[in-house]
Design a protein around this motif. Structure first.
Motif, PDB file in Angstrom:
ATOM      1  N   GLY A  51       0.812  -1.216   0.000  1.00  0.00           N
ATOM      2  CA  GLY A  51       0.000   0.000   0.000  1.00  0.00           C
ATOM      3  C   GLY A  51       0.842   1.261   0.000  1.00  0.00           C
ATOM      4  O   GLY A  51       0.545   2.226  -0.719  1.00  0.00           O
ATOM      5  N   LYS A  52       1.920   1.225   0.777  1.00  0.00           N
ATOM      6  CA  LYS A  52       2.813   2.390   0.871  1.00  0.00           C
ATOM      7  C   LYS A  52       3.499   2.662  -0.464  1.00  0.00           C
ATOM      8  O   LYS A  52       3.516   3.808  -0.951  1.00  0.00           O
ATOM      9  N   GLU A  53       4.089   1.624  -1.064  1.00  0.00           N
ATOM     10  CA  GLU A  53       4.802   1.798  -2.332  1.00  0.00           C
ATOM     11  C   GLU A  53       3.842   2.178  -3.464  1.00  0.00           C
ATOM     12  O   GLU A  53       4.174   3.000  -4.324  1.00  0.00           O
ATOM     13  N   THR A  54       2.673   1.563  -3.470  1.00  0.00           N
ATOM     14  CA  THR A  54       1.672   1.913  -4.479  1.00  0.00           C
ATOM     15  C   THR A  54       1.279   3.378  -4.350  1.00  0.00           C
ATOM     16  O   THR A  54       1.163   4.096  -5.357  1.00  0.00           O
ATOM     17  N   SER A  55       1.095   3.829  -3.130  1.00  0.00           N
ATOM     18  CA  SER A  55       0.718   5.223  -2.891  1.00  0.00           C
ATOM     19  C   SER A  55       1.793   6.182  -3.397  1.00  0.00           C
ATOM     20  O   SER A  55       1.493   7.195  -4.045  1.00  0.00           O
ATOM     21  N   LYS A  56       3.046   5.866  -3.128  1.00  0.00           N
ATOM     22  CA  LYS A  56       4.154   6.726  -3.574  1.00  0.00           C
ATOM     23  C   LYS A  56       4.201   6.811  -5.102  1.00  0.00           C
ATOM     24  O   LYS A  56       4.431   7.869  -5.671  1.00  0.00           O
ATOM     25  N   ILE A  57       3.958   5.678  -5.762  1.00  0.00           N
ATOM     26  CA  ILE A  57       3.992   5.650  -7.218  1.00  0.00           C
ATOM     27  C   ILE A  57       2.826   6.471  -7.784  1.00  0.00           C
ATOM     28  O   ILE A  57       2.998   7.265  -8.720  1.00  0.00           O
TER      29      ILE A  57
END
Length: 381
Positions: free
Chosen positions: A368-374
């Motif tokens: 969720g964190k990495e997806t949000s950053k992208i």
């Protein structure tokens, strides 16, 4: 960097107990199951035990199970077999626009041979209408083939209601249960299912093995010619080690089904809550109701699916745009086209996350964190 696999709907890692069982069988039980000596009898017993357990898992009789090379062969065997066996009763087939390509392409091939196929639409949640099925039925309808749960958006179809609708009709009812098996309790008799396809590699078993359930009253010719294996319904020496591994996977799946459903529902919630924490704009394709627990398909406005998948991969996250069978294709998902229309932006920005063995809550928070950053990079938010 930790690599996180959230593409279990495409294929799943083999369970360690499955691998252990298969290695044991390859070392100790190499006999041909058709041989009458002790080596052959030992291999035959492994197959018989597996057949009985798999039949029991869906409320069927052991003689109703035909081992195949996987879901695609099971689907093809069912569809082409019914078309051939029942052609004197009609040439009309009913399916949906969101089926797996193993079903859609088989139906398209039958159209070239003169059969008529009705491809039913679905609603915006990816669910077919039972009244639409009833309206499409004709006196010459010989087969209705509708998947149990969709591999791209997770939608569960009203299988029991469909079975009831066909109870007094000649049409044979086939369902591709490859994604649902092991996560949803299935009783073929209660649901009125005549044919059902399953594949081992979706439930942490080996690739290259599956089965087709065939009701005893359904006539189905062999698609392969050779020996008399599988009660003359599928020629070829059985893959004993793969069948043993398949059985191990089935036993584990049946035992852990309820806990897995609860855990996967938790992982879906964790992923969406993490996206919410980062104030990401997204919407779900499908519904949280009537869905497979391990599949979550999300649309991210302002992004591009190919760029998203590349960036997720660079961040160590393996996700998907949908069906693994169309990987690398520039064509939009036929499932999303059926749900939203060919001009909807969700066709270009939707990602499928699917959960399974070895996933943890902390991993999904990281996803969720990495997806949000992208997403934030792409949308400048």
């Amino acid at each position: 960097m930790e690599h996180i696999y959230v593409d279990h709907a495409a294929t799943s890692p083999m369970h360690p107990k499955v691998i252990e069982k298969m290695v044991s069988i390859m070392n100790e039980d190499f006999g041909n199951p058709s041989s009458i000596h002790s080596f052959g009898r030992s291999a035959r017993q492994i197959i018989d035990v597996a057949r009985a357990a798999m039949a029991d898992s869906i409320g069927a009789h052991p003689n109703d199970i035909i081992f195949t090379s996987g879901g695609t062969e099971a689907d093809n065997h069912a569809i082409f077999g019914v078309a051939e066996s029942y052609k004197t009763k009609g040439n009309h087939i009913i399916t949906t626009q969101i089926e797996h390509h193993a079903v859609l392409h088989a139906c398209e091939q039958l159209e070239k041979q003169g059969y008529e196929v009705t491809y039913l639409p679905v609603d915006k949640n990816g669910r077919v209408s039972v009244p639409d099925i009833k309206a499409a039925l004709r006196d010459d309808t010989i087969l209705v083939t509708i998947m149990y749960g969709n591999n791209e958006v997770g939608t569960l179809q009203p299988i029991s209601e469909i079975g009831q609708a066909l109870a007094n009709h000649q049409a044979i009812f086939h369902t591709d249960a490859v994604q649902a098996y092991g996560l949803v309790k299935i009783d073929v008799k209660d649901a009125g299912i005549d044919l059902l396809s399953v594949s081992a590699h979706k439930i942490n078993g080996p690739k290259g093995i599956g089965y087709l359930y065939v009701d005893k009253d359904v006539k189905l010719p062999s698609r392969l010619y050779g020996g008399q294996q599988e009660r003359k319904r599928r020629a070829g020496t059985e893959n004993v080690a793969a069948i043993a591994g398949f059985l191990e996977a089935v036993n584990i799946a049946q035992k852990e089904m309820d806990n897995k459903k609860e855990f996967f529902n938790q992982l879906r919630s964790v992923l969406m809550e993490t996206l919410d924490d980062y104030k990401i704009n997204y919407s779900q394709n499908g519904s949280l109701d009537e869905t497979l627990p391990h599949v979550l398909n999300l649309s991210f406005p302002g992004t591009n699916v190919e760029a998203m998948l590349v960036n997720l991969d660079l961040a160590g996250i393996a996700a998907s745009s949908g069906s693994a069978c169309t990987a690398g294709s520039i064509d939009p998902s036929h499932v999303l086209v059926a749900m939203y229309g060919k001009d909807d932006e969700r066709l270009l920005n939707s990602i499928r996350f699917s959960f399974g063995l070895n996933n943890t809550v902390e991993q999904i928070k990281q996803v969720g964190k990495e997806t949000s950053k992208i997403v934030q990079r792409f949308t400048n938010k």
